[in-house]
Enzyme design. Structure first.
Site, short mmCIF file in Angstrom:
data_model
loop_
_atom_site.label_atom_id
_atom_site.label_comp_id
_atom_site.label_asym_id
_atom_site.label_seq_id
_atom_site.Cartn_x
_atom_site.Cartn_y
_atom_site.Cartn_z
CD GLU A 181 2.65 1.79 1.05
OE1 GLU A 181 3.06 2.65 1.86
OE2 GLU A 181 3.09 1.68 -0.10
CG ASP A 202 9.48 24.85 -6.92
OD1 ASP A 202 9.07 23.74 -6.53
OD2 ASP A 202 10.32 24.98 -7.82
CG HIS A 223 1.71 -7.76 -10.01
ND1 HIS A 223 1.32 -6.88 -11.00
CD2 HIS A 223 0.64 -7.89 -9.19
CE1 HIS A 223 0.06 -6.52 -10.78
NE2 HIS A 223 -0.38 -7.12 -9.68
CG HIS A 260 -4.28 -1.36 7.05
ND1 HIS A 260 -4.83 -2.34 6.28
CD2 HIS A 260 -5.17 -0.35 7.05
CE1 HIS A 260 -6.00 -1.94 5.83
NE2 HIS A 260 -6.24 -0.74 6.29
CE1 TYR A 317 -8.13 3.30 4.89
CE2 TYR A 317 -6.56 2.12 6.23
CZ TYR A 317 -7.83 2.26 5.73
OH TYR A 317 -8.80 1.36 6.07
CB SER A 376 12.35 8.61 -2.57
OG SER A 376 11.38 9.18 -3.39
CB SER A 377 7.99 7.95 0.30
OG SER A 377 7.83 7.18 -0.85
CD1 TRP A 422 2.65 -7.84 -1.50
CD2 TRP A 422 3.39 -5.92 -0.62
NE1 TRP A 422 1.68 -7.36 -0.67
CE2 TRP A 422 2.10 -6.18 -0.11
CE3 TRP A 422 4.06 -4.76 -0.22
CZ2 TRP A 422 1.47 -5.33 0.79
CZ3 TRP A 422 3.42 -3.93 0.69
CH2 TRP A 422 2.15 -4.21 1.18
NE ARG A 468 -3.12 -12.85 -1.75
CZ ARG A 468 -2.89 -11.63 -1.26
NH1 ARG A 468 -3.13 -11.38 0.00
NH2 ARG A 468 -2.42 -10.68 -2.02
CB SER A 481 -12.88 15.30 -3.04
OG SER A 481 -13.07 14.17 -2.24
CE LYS A 488 -12.11 10.99 2.83
NZ LYS A 488 -11.12 11.55 1.96
CB THR A 498 -14.33 4.45 4.35
OG1 THR A 498 -13.18 4.35 5.18
CG2 THR A 498 -13.93 4.18 2.92
CG HIS A 554 -7.36 -5.58 9.32
ND1 HIS A 554 -8.08 -4.42 9.26
CD2 HIS A 554 -6.49 -5.52 8.28
CE1 HIS A 554 -7.68 -3.70 8.22
NE2 HIS A 554 -6.72 -4.35 7.61
CG HIS A 555 -3.08 -6.85 6.81
ND1 HIS A 555 -3.23 -6.82 5.46
CD2 HIS A 555 -3.39 -5.60 7.23
CE1 HIS A 555 -3.59 -5.62 5.07
NE2 HIS A 555 -3.71 -4.85 6.13
#
Lengths: 307, 567
Positions: B265, B115, B86, B263, B267, B179-180, B149, B460, B278, B341, B338, B312-313
């Site tokens: 990731e 293109d 998941h 982290h 964002y 790919s990314s 994960w 968890r 926006s 925004k 943040t 912070h993780h």
């Protein structure tokens, strides 16, 4: 254009709602909207800090969601209404940037003010013989790795293993236990936490926050249990298929009863070790006798025993 | 519309127009061989939809298992596989590639290009993404990965996870990561070099701004992840000991390297969602975006700071106080842009004339939800408090408020907003509204209560809990909410399929929107634009509409969502 009306709405609806919410919060049972506490000073202070952040969070939440709901109700498209073509406002931008920063500076200061009382072990309420001490030794260092506080303290080595906690108690004698950790009430207990295999995390919610157990590292934590009882927790870092069943508990008892437990445990372990040593000796003797007689043909020898 | 530019000029300037084009490829093989950014975008989006369904089904199975204490619906082994799949699916195969899909389709259209810069590379990106996903899901037929994960060592090393599922996870990360990264390079080159005449940096649509920053973050963060999982692969099969504490390696090293990717990731998957908010809000509030420059600057600020908050993780790991303090402060600082925004979005709605169409509802619902995740993020940034909250359901709730509230709501908003452009047909409005309310209410029911589960001590990733733990009610509520949420998501999927055939034809600009993609027919032709208009503001389509009004004298105002009726 609707500023006066907005502020009156804020006064009339939002502020009482906020106060009501805080009142509910204060009376709510532990664990519903605040972390568990009540077993040890560090857990209590963590909860105090949590309440501080929670209050600020509620204000921000009500403010932002309130304006959002106000906007989507008040400024729905209607016949004849024209949207104001505003592109921005530098003063407003600077204002809310500085405002947000101020809130966070306040939180930073609050955190660092409260940190020592959470991170550094408090002195014991009892001395090494279990007698109560007065609060004369309240001073303690606030360095990075807190040294044992003045007066008595007890260091227990916590070792995570798939899927059980093992505790090694201080003293000359070999005393250890699994799952349940036995401690005297009022004694400051410092923990050296590590792991034998994968990552685990030590956590008894009422006695303070988590400390990860990583192989090759020693992590530190502490608590001082205020009242006798059983404080339960479980491993908080995924450690494999039975992660859900890796329980831990701290069983706090008055000093004399704890001392009796400690002596009994030491004696039981000694007896068990003696028995194990005797049976090992007997098996070794048996095997070497067999080896001498049968030349190893019957299978098994001292180096490669067979069951 | 194509001759518009000529009509407005006193002296027509010769421009290249198509005189003859090959008929559109209709055969299914054209989908395999295509290098058209629009077709590749649609491939991405349908593939993401399939993975989104798979990830959602996994989530529902998890919720069924946790719906009752001491449940035996799945085994502990299966449970660990389910949450690993998941999480991996939703992160690597849904919330990151969904933006590659939307960006692929929209980016050239929004900046007035024909293109992307490297169309073949683009096709390769898609196929690697697909095969990465297939590599992961092929492991379902053997042993799926079960170390989460995040695949913390030592649990993910060959000693504790000997099965090939972990290797499938590594290959998936490598394939989708490459790919990314190639996709990101493509977007960066396209945005830097192929903008329409007049489209300076101050006129770039905000969605394109976020895709640009997203791309830079991908290049920085995912290359680090690729190195990290390579180290794990070497440890597992080639006898290196990067992570083995018994051989001089470090179990903590993995966590630092992983979160150095992990982290940013967050964002990577949230910034384009901000871009969608926006774009959508000004269209339906009929107002320009408030504080264009502040929002663009905040995007860049968040991305830079996002590279400095990873530990912070890891507040509960053995770390020095100075490390904890640094990462607390950097996490605080990132809350400021943040917040900026969010304030700007509120100011965009302020004094607008808001039309309640499905894209706007998903955008506003997403902002309302994300705000909660942002506030609980501050709780988690205060490390002494985090010691109580980390690795509990409080964090599960927090990250779903961020990732679902931000990314998934934005994804749905974007789907309803741009589906007419991609297919030439509107999605069913009523189904969309029902879907929105089911998703929104279902989400709050599922995840709000999980804060309480975590605060009362539920960690968890546990496959069961005892009846005496007091967590049953929380989990039951959460499970019920998950099914409401699932029903809502399913309704949107049905809507997507159904409207392909029966949706109302949309016309080129059904929402009366602001950006250049609405200048083209729906769906746009293979070459996008006959003539590329000159861009004079951040809202070029609004300028074009105004020009048409002035020239034709006909009022171009019409209600959003209703196709323009020809006078």
């Amino acid at each position: 254009m609707d500023r006066p009306r907005l502020s009156s709405v804020l006064r009339r609806a939002v502020v009482p709602a906020l106060l009501a919410l805080l009142a509910v919060a204060a009376t709510a049972s532990a664990g519903f909207i605040a972390p568990e506490a009540g077993g040890s000073p560090n857990a209590d202070r963590t909860r105090t800090l949590y309440w501080l952040i929670f209050s600020l969070g509620v204000v921000v939440f009500v403010g932002v969601e309130g304006v959002l709901i106000w906007c989507i109700v008040k400024f729905r498209a209607k016949k004849g209404r024209v949207a104001a073509q505003i592109h921005g406002n530098t003063r407003l931008e600077i204002g809310w940037t500085v405002g947000a920063a101020c809130l966070l500076i306040f939180l930073t200061v609050a955190t660092f003010v409260m940190l020592p009382s959470i991170k550094n072990p408090a002195p014991s309420d009892i001395d090494a013989n279990g007698n109560p001490v007065t609060a004369s030794n309240a001073a303690f260092a606030s360095t990075d790795q807190p040294p044992p506080p003045k007066g008595a303290s007890m260091n227990i080595q916590v070792d995570g293993q798939q899927y059980v906690w093992r505790y090694k108690y201080p003293g000359q004698r070999n005393v250890f236990s699994y799952v349940n950790m036995y401690v005297p009430v009022g004694m400051t207990v410092t923990l050296d936490i590590s792991s034998d295999d994968v990552a685990h995390s030590w956590w008894i919610p009422e006695l303070g926050g988590k400390a990860d157990a990583l192989p090759g590292y020693i992590n530190k934590s502490w608590f001082r249990v205020a009242a006798p009882g059983i404080y339960r927790g479980q491993c908080a870092e995924l450690c494999g298929r039975n992660h859900a069943n890796m329980y831990g508990a701290v069983i706090a008892m008055p000093f004399d009863r704890w001392k009796a437990w400690y002596d009994r445990q030491a004696r039981d372990i000694q007896i068990a070790e003696n028995l194990a040593a005797a049976s090992r000796k007997r098996l070794d003797a048996e095997q070497s006798r067999q080896a001498a007689q049968g030349g190893g043909a019957a299978g098994g020898n001292a180096q490669n025993p067979q069951p | 519309m194509a001759s518009l530019d000529y009509a407005t000029r006193t002296v027509p300037r010769p421009q290249i127009e198509r005189h003859a084009v090959a008929p559109d490829e209709r055969s299914w093989t054209s989908w395999l061989t295509t290098t058209d950014h629009k077709k590749i975008g649609i491939l991405y989006l349908w593939t993401v939809a399939v993975f989104f369904i798979l990830g959602g089904v996994e989530a529902l199975l998890i919720r069924v298992q946790l719906g009752a204490p001491d449940n035996t619906f799945v085994t502990p082994e299966k449970y660990n596989q389910l949450f690993t799949l998941h999480g991996t699916t939703m992160i690597f195969l849904v919330t990151v590639p969904v933006w590659a899909g939307f960006a692929n389709y929209l980016l050239p259209l929004m900046i007035g290009a024909r293109d992307v810069a490297f169309p073949r590379l683009n096709a390769w990106s898609y196929w690697m993404f697909l095969f990465g996903g297939l590599a992961l899901y092929a492991s379902m037929f053997f042993t799926p990965p079960e170390a989460g994960w995040f695949s913390y060592v030592p649990l993910s090393t060959s000693e504790y996870s000997p099965s090939g599922g972990q290797d499938a996870w590594i290959f998936m990360v490598h394939l989708t990561g490459l790919s990314s990264m190639l996709g990101a390079v493509n977007f960066i080159c396209t945005i830097h070099n192929m903008r329409a005449p007049g489209m300076g940096w101050g006129r770039l649509p905000l969605f394109v701004w976020t895709i640009l920053i997203y791309s830079y973050l991908i290049v920085l963060a995912i290359s680090s992840l690729a190195a990290t999982v390579t180290m794990l692969l070497l440890d597992r099969h080639f006898g290196t000991n990067f992570f083995d504490p018994n051989e001089g390696g470090s179990a903590l090293l993995w966590q630092h390297l992983f979160w150095f990717f992990g982290h940013p990731e967050v964002y990577i998957l949230i910034l384009p969602a901000f871009g969608v908010f926006s774009e959508v809000l000004p269209v339906f509030a009929r107002k320009p975006i408030f504080g264009y420059k502040a929002i663009a600057a905040a995007t860049a600020g968040i991305a830079f700071l996002g590279l400095l908050v990873w530990a912070h993780h890891m507040f509960a790991t053995p770390s020095a106080t100075v490390v904890l303090a640094f990462f607390m402060l950097s996490s605080f600082v990132i809350a400021v842009p943040t917040g900026v925004k969010i304030f700007n979005w509120l100011a965009t709605l302020w004094r607008g004339t808001i039309e309640f169409r499905v894209p706007l509802m998903f955008a506003v619902g997403g902002i309302a939800t994300f705000v909660v995740g942002g506030i609980t993020g501050i709780f988690l940034a205060v490390f002494p408090v985090d010691w109580q909250l980390t690795d509990t359901y409080f964090v599960v709730a927090h990250m779903h408020y961020v990732a679902f509230g931000g990314t998934a709501f934005a994804m749905l908003s974007a789907t309803y907003f741009w589906y007419p452009k991609m297919t030439g047909r509107m999605l069913n409005e009523r189904m969309g509204k029902v879907s929105f309310w089911l998703v929104f209410i279902g989400f709050q029911v599922t995840f709000l209560i999980q804060h309480s589960a975590g605060l009362s001590g539920m960690p968890r990733r546990i496959y069961e809990y005892s009846a005496g733990s007091g967590w049953h009610t929380y989990n039951l509520i959460s499970t019920i909410g998950a099914f409401i949420l699932g029903t809502g998501a399913l309704l949107t999927i049905l809507n997507l399929v159904r409207s392909l055939k029966v949706g109302t034809p949309s016309g080129p600009d059904p929402w009366k929107a602001n950006t250049l993609e609405w200048f083209t027919p729906s769906p746009p032709p293979a070459h996008n634009f006959d003539t590329i208009p000159r861009v004079r503001s951040v809202e070029p389509m609004k300028d074009i509409r105004r020009q048409v009004e002035q020239l034709s004298g006909a009022e171009q105002r019409f209600e959003a969502g209703r196709p323009m009726v020809k006078a």
